[in-house]
Design an enzyme around this catalytic site. Sequence first.
Site, mmCIF file in Angstrom:
data_model
loop_
_atom_site.group_PDB
_atom_site.id
_atom_site.type_symbol
_atom_site.label_atom_id
_atom_site.label_comp_id
_atom_site.label_asym_id
_atom_site.label_seq_id
_atom_site.Cartn_x
_atom_site.Cartn_y
_atom_site.Cartn_z
ATOM 1 N N ASP A 1 38.383 39.677 32.475
ATOM 2 C CA ASP A 1 39.534 39.447 33.349
ATOM 3 C C ASP A 1 40.793 39.760 32.553
ATOM 4 O OD1 ASP A 1 41.359 38.154 35.358
ATOM 5 O OD2 ASP A 1 39.453 37.542 36.235
ATOM 6 N N HIS B 1 41.487 43.204 32.177
ATOM 7 C CA HIS B 1 42.371 43.554 33.290
ATOM 8 C C HIS B 1 43.824 43.698 32.862
ATOM 9 C CE1 HIS B 1 39.344 41.868 36.519
ATOM 10 N NE2 HIS B 1 38.835 42.823 35.760
#
Length: 398
Positions: free
Chosen positions: A222, A245
């Site tokens: 993430d 991310h």
Amino acid sequence: MAMLVLRLHSLLLFIFLASLNMNISSAKRSYNVLTYGARPDGKTDSTRAFQNAWAAACGSTDSTMIYIPKGRYLLGAVAFTGGECKSPDITIRIDGTLIAPEDYRILGRARNWLSFERVSGVSIVGGALDAKGSPLWDCKAKGSSCPVGATTLSFENSNNIKINGLLSLNSQMFHVVINGCQNVQVQGVTVIAAGDSPNTDGIHVQLSTDVVITNSSIKTGDDCISIGPGTKNLWIEMVRCGPGHGISIGSLAKTTEEPGVQNVTVKSTIFSGTTNGFRIKSWARHSTGFVRAIRFIGATMINVRNPIIIDQNYCPHNLNCPGQVSGIQISDVMYQGIRGTSATPVAIKFDCSFNYPCIGIRLQDVNLTYSNKQARSTCTNAIGKTSGQVQPDNCLYS
């Protein structure tokens, strides 16, 4: 003459002994977890021993150190609370590895694995935290009934915190959370988790002031670093991100009443194979929040899907989208010295709120390409200007 020499010798001896006594009194009082029953075999539950070592260190009026020697220590969920602490500062020196239980459900039902609440002057130095999160990730991937999972290391409502040289492995959820804190330094931290591990943000900061994150490497599934509401005076420098991310402000506008994010500087970063580089994201709903005084300076993008992106219609998987207009006002955001390659044709995307357009966006000396060709930029409700050489071409409204 002999009497004078003797008196001088006595004076020097007194000064030496006084200095020695001062050094001893100023030295940290040490508490070894082995003394409190911890076992470095990776099998014996050492949770109680760690709690007792904390209680002893916390109860001392001296500067203290909790020492964790080499070995593997099995720990369940544990909260280290301050409030009544007498010690002005506690250093936790970890030469070993702390490991979570094999059954992911034991930690999975807890909010945090290792949490520090209402503490002041706590430093964590060295060591590794192995949360053994992959079985929970597999459970979630199968869509079966799974616990939410635990954050590996959390500091809440605390101040004067240092985390130095820590390794976090395979967290069930977030690796490190800084929530409601002041004056936090994170240096030389390494985060490792699979690129497809869900909700395993590397470092999450929210409702906190004066936080510094430097010289760290984050590989996760993430956001490498996520910046939540109420973050003020955050400095990030020399961080390598990927997989992951990217570095994200948000998501914001989760609620209608929300403090803003301001005065964030990110310098000298490298993104490799990430889904995003620098991202600001908010849900499309009304909110009192805002984003302002943001500086993204000096970054290298290596095959990044969205090197520069503002997304004010954030709705992952297009599920339960608010379908409104974002109330987050984004202003005074500078991108300077950003270079590298985009994995998609659109290297810069500004998708801003219709009611509250992005204002004061600045692009300076940006050079992003796609497959050795010129990349594209797209702008919606974004007002700003460029300076120096900027590629792809400018789409900002002036």
